[in-house]
Design a protein around this motif. Structure first.
Motif, short mmCIF file in Angstrom:
data_model
loop_
_atom_site.label_atom_id
_atom_site.label_comp_id
_atom_site.label_asym_id
_atom_site.label_seq_id
_atom_site.Cartn_x
_atom_site.Cartn_y
_atom_site.Cartn_z
N VAL A 63 54.20 -1.53 69.23
CA VAL A 63 54.29 -1.33 67.78
C VAL A 63 55.73 -1.04 67.37
O VAL A 63 56.23 -1.58 66.38
N ALA A 64 56.42 -0.18 68.13
CA ALA A 64 57.80 0.17 67.80
C ALA A 64 58.70 -1.06 67.82
O ALA A 64 59.53 -1.26 66.92
N ILE A 65 58.54 -1.91 68.83
CA ILE A 65 59.35 -3.13 68.93
C ILE A 65 59.05 -4.05 67.75
O ILE A 65 59.97 -4.66 67.17
N GLY A 66 57.78 -4.15 67.39
CA GLY A 66 57.42 -4.98 66.25
C GLY A 66 58.05 -4.50 64.96
O GLY A 66 58.54 -5.30 64.16
N ARG A 67 58.07 -3.18 64.75
CA ARG A 67 58.65 -2.64 63.52
C ARG A 67 60.16 -2.86 63.50
O ARG A 67 60.74 -3.19 62.46
N ILE A 68 60.80 -2.68 64.64
CA ILE A 68 62.25 -2.92 64.70
C ILE A 68 62.54 -4.38 64.42
O ILE A 68 63.48 -4.72 63.69
N GLY A 69 61.73 -5.26 64.99
CA GLY A 69 61.93 -6.69 64.75
C GLY A 69 61.82 -7.04 63.28
O GLY A 69 62.63 -7.82 62.76
N ARG A 70 60.85 -6.47 62.57
CA ARG A 70 60.71 -6.76 61.15
C ARG A 70 61.85 -6.18 60.34
O ARG A 70 62.28 -6.77 59.34
N ALA B 160 33.45 3.32 60.91
CA ALA B 160 34.45 2.98 59.90
C ALA B 160 34.91 4.17 59.05
O ALA B 160 36.10 4.28 58.73
N PRO B 161 34.01 5.09 58.66
CA PRO B 161 34.45 6.21 57.81
C PRO B 161 35.53 7.08 58.44
O PRO B 161 36.34 7.68 57.73
N VAL B 162 35.55 7.16 59.77
CA VAL B 162 36.55 7.99 60.44
C VAL B 162 37.95 7.42 60.17
O VAL B 162 38.87 8.13 59.74
N GLY B 163 38.10 6.14 60.42
CA GLY B 163 39.40 5.51 60.17
C GLY B 163 39.76 5.49 58.70
O GLY B 163 40.93 5.66 58.32
N ARG B 164 38.77 5.27 57.85
CA ARG B 164 39.04 5.25 56.40
C ARG B 164 39.55 6.61 55.93
O ARG B 164 40.46 6.69 55.09
N PHE B 165 38.95 7.68 56.45
CA PHE B 165 39.42 9.02 56.09
C PHE B 165 40.88 9.20 56.51
O PHE B 165 41.71 9.70 55.72
N VAL B 166 41.22 8.81 57.72
CA VAL B 166 42.60 8.98 58.21
C VAL B 166 43.57 8.16 57.36
O VAL B 166 44.67 8.64 57.02
N LEU B 167 43.18 6.96 56.98
CA LEU B 167 44.04 6.14 56.12
C LEU B 167 44.24 6.80 54.76
O LEU B 167 45.36 6.86 54.24
N ASP B 168 43.16 7.29 54.16
CA ASP B 168 43.27 7.97 52.86
C ASP B 168 44.15 9.21 52.97
O ASP B 168 44.96 9.50 52.08
N LEU B 169 43.98 9.96 54.05
CA LEU B 169 44.78 11.16 54.26
C LEU B 169 46.27 10.83 54.30
O LEU B 169 47.10 11.61 53.82
N HIS B 170 46.61 9.69 54.87
CA HIS B 170 48.01 9.26 54.97
C HIS B 170 48.49 8.52 53.72
O HIS B 170 49.65 8.11 53.67
N GLY B 171 47.62 8.34 52.75
CA GLY B 171 48.02 7.64 51.53
C GLY B 171 48.19 6.15 51.73
O GLY B 171 48.92 5.49 50.97
N GLU B 172 47.51 5.57 52.73
CA GLU B 172 47.64 4.14 53.01
C GLU B 172 46.77 3.32 52.05
O GLU B 172 45.79 3.80 51.48
N MET C 93 40.56 -4.32 58.46
CA MET C 93 41.08 -4.24 59.83
C MET C 93 40.69 -2.92 60.47
O MET C 93 40.37 -2.86 61.66
N ASN C 94 40.73 -1.84 59.68
CA ASN C 94 40.27 -0.55 60.19
C ASN C 94 38.82 -0.64 60.63
O ASN C 94 38.45 -0.17 61.72
N ASP C 95 37.98 -1.24 59.80
CA ASP C 95 36.56 -1.30 60.11
C ASP C 95 36.31 -2.11 61.38
O ASP C 95 35.43 -1.75 62.19
N ALA C 96 37.08 -3.18 61.58
CA ALA C 96 36.93 -3.98 62.79
C ALA C 96 37.29 -3.17 64.03
O ALA C 96 36.58 -3.19 65.04
N GLY D 261 50.67 -2.99 62.62
CA GLY D 261 51.90 -3.52 62.03
C GLY D 261 51.92 -3.46 60.52
O GLY D 261 52.98 -3.64 59.91
N ARG D 262 50.79 -3.22 59.88
CA ARG D 262 50.72 -3.19 58.42
C ARG D 262 50.55 -1.78 57.86
O ARG D 262 50.41 -1.60 56.65
N ILE D 263 50.57 -0.79 58.74
CA ILE D 263 50.47 0.61 58.29
C ILE D 263 51.86 1.11 57.92
O ILE D 263 52.81 0.94 58.68
#
Length: 307
Positions: free
Chosen positions: A286-293, A138-150, A157-160, A233-235
């Protein structure tokens, strides 16, 4: 995990360099700082990766003793904290964290997992394994999210997803981990439920009972991937969302393979062509989902990939 091949110096590993396995970010089962990620953020991610790789190589060294391993892990922490005698990987990550105003807690959590690896060879049940993943993955993904300001609301969801990736790696490499290090991440209670022990991992081909165990754990991992499926889809960051979509797709495919294949005698890992095709599929979903939203059509989706 691939195991280091550093030499044995009379039972002692004399230098930090002797622990290095030679494995790099391009050797991993899942993308690390791929070109989908913004260019200016790849170097910080790679600094975190090199810190984690150095710690992993220490914990997994085949000949070094626990005291030597703990000493090297302490050097990594010293570098991270800016103390004397710190390792270059820790010092490099510390500079990145200072420039970006990021916490060192994720790296410290990783060190907790690797310290456990030095002395802990077995896991009693799924809950104990998930606690390990809380520190090892989990810390790997959490670091990347923090780095991106998410938002940190994405952490569950990251931890899962990160736990799922960790378990997939454990299942793919279960025989290698047992034979090289006598380390078994498959929970003992699920082995016992099928009337087998850890020695079943020494066989050249998995028994029917071990295949049932592996398929059952893959099924439990699918449940983690169900929890992480909305993650991309929530990033907010579009490029990071695409990378997470790729990772989700690769993980779902590997999980499907683990339900069908024997990791003791068959290849589970994707080859380059398979990985490229699945990556394109995951990014497109993911791209199609973002366009749809964007156009108010909700969550557009491609059919799930399970093979």
């Amino acid at each position: 995990m691939e195991r280091p091949g550093a030499g044995d110096h009379g039972g002692l590993v004399s230098r930090a360099a002797d622990f290095a396995s030679g494995k790099g970010h391009g050797d991993e089962n899942f993308p690390v700082a791929s070109r989908l990620v913004r260019a200016e953020l790849r170097a910080p991610i790679l600094a975190f990766y090199r810190f984690a790789r150095a710690a992993d190589d220490v914990a997994d060294h085949a000949t070094a003793g626990p005291e030597e391993k703990f000493e090297q892990l302490a050097r990594l922490e010293a570098g991270l904290r800016g103390d004397a005698g710190g390792s270059p990987e820790g010092e490099a990550l510390r500079r990145v964290l200072q420039v970006r105003n990021l916490t060192d807690q994720h790296a410290l959590d990783l060190l907790e997992a690797f310290r456990r690896d030095v002395v802990k060879q077995r896991y009693a049940d799924w809950a104990e394994l998930m606690d390990y993943c809380r520190y090892s993955a989990a810390p790997v993904g959490r670091f990347v999210l923090d780095l991106h300001g998410e938002s940190r609301t994405l952490w569950p969801m990251n931890d899962a997803l990160c736990a799922a990736l960790q378990v997939i790696n454990h299942l793919q490499d279960c025989a290698k981990d047992y034979r090289a290090l006598d380390r078994v991440y498959i929970p003992l209670d699920v082995l016992a439920a099928e009337g087998i022990g850890t020695e079943a991992l020494a066989d050249s081909q998995a028994s029917r009972a071990l295949r049932i165990v592996i398929a059952g754990l893959a099924h439990r991992t699918d449940a983690l991937l169900d929890l992480s499926r909305p993650f991309a889809g929530r990033i907010a960051d579009r490029r990071l969302a695409l990378e997470v979509g790729v990772i989700q797709t690769l993980a779902e495919s590997l999980c499907a393979r683990l339900r069908r294949r024997d990791p003791l005698s068959q290849r589970v890992h994707h080859n380059a062509v398979e990985m490229a095709g699945l990556a394109a599929y995951g990014a497109a979903a993911v791209a199609i989902g973002r366009i749809g939203r964007m156009f108010g059509h909700g969550q557009a989706a491609l059919p799930g990939n399970r093979g």
